[in-house]
Scaffold this active site. Structure first.
Site, PDB file in Angstrom:
ATOM      1  N   GLU A 138      24.914  39.044  44.612  1.00 57.63           N
ATOM      2  CA  GLU A 138      26.394  38.464  44.789  1.00 57.63           C
ATOM      3  C   GLU A 138      26.568  37.671  43.760  1.00 57.63           C
ATOM      4  O   GLU A 138      25.720  36.601  43.154  1.00 57.63           O
ATOM      5  CB  GLU A 138      26.101  37.581  46.118  1.00 57.63           C
ATOM      6  CG  GLU A 138      27.248  36.848  46.389  1.00 57.63           C
ATOM      7  CD  GLU A 138      27.192  35.888  47.721  1.00 57.63           C
ATOM      8  OE1 GLU A 138      26.126  35.769  48.046  1.00 57.63           O
ATOM      9  OE2 GLU A 138      28.244  35.813  48.478  1.00 57.63           O
ATOM     10  N   LYS A 213      34.574  39.807  50.395  1.00 61.24           N
ATOM     11  CA  LYS A 213      33.579  39.329  51.613  1.00 61.24           C
ATOM     12  C   LYS A 213      34.287  38.760  52.956  1.00 61.24           C
ATOM     13  O   LYS A 213      35.226  38.037  53.094  1.00 61.24           O
ATOM     14  CB  LYS A 213      32.757  38.061  50.979  1.00 61.24           C
ATOM     15  CG  LYS A 213      31.855  37.367  51.818  1.00 61.24           C
ATOM     16  CD  LYS A 213      30.845  36.178  51.161  1.00 61.24           C
ATOM     17  CE  LYS A 213      29.996  35.621  51.677  1.00 61.24           C
ATOM     18  NZ  LYS A 213      29.068  34.961  50.907  1.00 61.24           N
ATOM     19  N   CYS A 250      26.514  39.111  51.615  1.00 65.84           N
ATOM     20  CA  CYS A 250      25.521  38.091  51.893  1.00 65.84           C
ATOM     21  C   CYS A 250      25.884  37.982  53.576  1.00 65.84           C
ATOM     22  O   CYS A 250      25.109  38.268  54.298  1.00 65.84           O
ATOM     23  CB  CYS A 250      25.688  36.909  51.146  1.00 65.84           C
ATOM     24  SG  CYS A 250      24.359  35.721  51.289  1.00 65.84           S
TER      25      CYS A 250
HETATM   26  N1  LIG Z   1      25.934  33.649  49.926  1.00 64.66           N
HETATM   27  C1  LIG Z   1      26.095  33.178  51.228  1.00 64.66           C
HETATM   28  O1  LIG Z   1      26.935  33.880  51.963  1.00 64.66           O
HETATM   29  N2  LIG Z   1      24.944  32.560  51.620  1.00 64.66           N
HETATM   30  C2  LIG Z   1      25.057  32.277  53.088  1.00 64.66           C
HETATM   31  C3  LIG Z   1      23.428  31.934  53.551  1.00 64.66           C
HETATM   32  C4  LIG Z   1      22.775  33.052  54.215  1.00 64.66           C
HETATM   33  O2  LIG Z   1      23.476  33.755  54.750  1.00 64.66           O
HETATM   34  O3  LIG Z   1      21.461  32.999  53.958  1.00 64.66           O
END
Ligand SMILES: NC(=O)NCCC(=O)O
Length: 409
Positions: A138, A213, A250
């Site tokens: 990401e 996203k 993510c």
């Molecule tokens: N980049 C992101 O969405 N991180 C959020 C933390 C997670 O979902 O562990």
């Protein structure tokens, strides 16, 4: 994150290793007797077609690059049962995890250039290893600066056909490889708005499409909602020369319906490029993707960046604790999960890495036929439930024990 065990020894070291080991897998294989490790591994990683996952014979050139530039390189093979009416559909898939290269205090151009140089080596390793589909982590072009809430990091955003895409298009053409490039996107046609986007570059260097996203975190220091909004691209599946793929970026991995939607649209491999830290999510990491692979009868490729990124100015987490300049350790541990519940060991917790896996995509339909999840699901029931839930006057369907509210004599 420095953690001490009950004897006061460091268990998670400053470098991100666990008691000096790369991963859970290496701790277990180094410390258990082989026959015990075999059983532990069966329970931990599952079996594929009744056997432990086989290793892929990695190319000498790929191995030489990993040795010379000190990155983790591992390869595994998911098989499917032989069918009479279909040929095997084996694709070679790669995941890249990496740390940033330069301190975040340096000129943005230099930071970006250094990341591109590092990525070139890792992508070359994938290319010479015959990878067909490759996914990067990401926001791979930049430090994961969203913890800071400072707007200057928006400068790293690029249009879909920007510098990073052009850089990858050339490599996609060179290696006949589909490349998934998750970046911070700037949409110049819509008021310079910013999105967290994965761009799908075809094996001829063409742009097949993009996905933005869907779920933006508001947890811990993941202050991403300061920078971009929830995506507006739905749940696209991209039909590529090597299979039908999708990207669940993510934080979307915590949302089972997000996974489901990619499956309903026919995905055979869903990538989950991520940036997450040990303190927040490490116990959840090996479970969510694997569960999604099982429930939706597709393969999942999970990627997390590595290292601790320190920012110029301190920030707080809004939890009353002291201000700090870093997020904590991004714990790598990228891995693949398969629809039959098996999964690969993870890449290192702290080193850059390339994980390669051969996968016979026939396994997806074989698992659908075996378990029948698509046939036993009750989509109309869920649709009705969700439609009702979305109404302002929704009341939860709870049937209380009448005795609960009866006064005792
Ligand atoms: N980049 C992101 O969405 N991180 C959020 C933390 C997670 O979902 O562990």
């Amino acid at each position: 994150m420095d953690k001490k065990n009950e004897n006061g020894e460091e268990s998670v070291n400053k470098d991100g290793s666990i008691c000096g080991y790369d991963s859970l897998h290496t701790i277990l294989s180094a410390n258990l007797k082989p026959h015990i490790y075999q059983e532990v591994s069966r329970l931990l990683h599952g079996l594929n077609c009744g056997k432990p996952l086989e290793l892929v014979a990695l190319s000498a050139n790929g191995k030489a690059l990993s040795f010379e530039h000190d990155f983790d390189l591992q390869g595994f093979c998911f098989r499917a049962d032989k069918e009479f009416l279909r040929e095997p559909r084996v694709v070679r898939v790669g995941l890249i995890q990496n740390s940033i290269v330069l301190p975040t205090t340096l000129h943005f151009l230099d930071q970006k250039k250094a990341i591109f140089q590092k990525l070139k080596l890792l992508i070359d390793a994938a290319g010479v290893s015959g990878v067909n589909i490759l996914c990067l982590q990401e926001a791979w072009t930049m430090p994961f600066a969203f913890c800071t809430r400072e707007k200057r990091w928006c400068e790293f955003a690029e249009p879909v056909d920007g510098e990073s895409t052009q850089f990858l298009q050339e490599l996609a053409r060179k290696y006949n490889m589909v490349i998934i490039s998750p970046i911070l996107e700037r949409d110049v046609n819509h008021g310079d708005t910013i999105w967290n986007t994965a761009i799908i570059i075809g094996n001829h260097g063409n742009i097949i499409g993009k996905h933005r996203k869907n779920h933006i975190p508001r947890v811990g220091d993941f202050n991403e909602s300061t920078y971009y909004m929830e995506g507006n691209t739905g749940h696209p599946v991209f039909e590529t020369a090597f299979g039908k793929i999708a990207v669940n970026i993510c934080y979307g991995r915590h949302h089972p319906l997000n996974w489901l939607a990619f499956g309903l649209n026919g995905a055979e491999i869903v990538f989950n490029p991520s940036a997450t830290v040990g303190e927040l999510s490490e116990p959840m990491w090996p479970i969510e993707a694997r569960n999604a692979a099982i429930a939706n009868s597709y393969f999942v490729g999970s990627i997390n960046r590595v290292g601790t990124e320190v920012f110029p100015n301190p920030f707080t987490s809004g939890d009353g604790k002291p201000q700090h300049k870093d997020f904590g350790h991004f714990y790598g541990s990228s891995h693949f999960s398969a629809p039959d519940g098996s999964c690969t060991p993870s890449l290192s917790r702290f080193r850059d890495g390339l994980l390669i896996s051969d996968m016979d995509l026939n396994l997806c339909r074989q698992l659908k036929d075996k378990w029948g999840f698509r046939m036993t699901a009750r989509y109309e029931l869920y649709a009705e439930m969700l439609a009702n839930y979305s109404k302002a006057d929704y009341e939860p369907q709870v049937i209380s024990d009448p005795l609960l509210h009866k006064k005792s004599p």
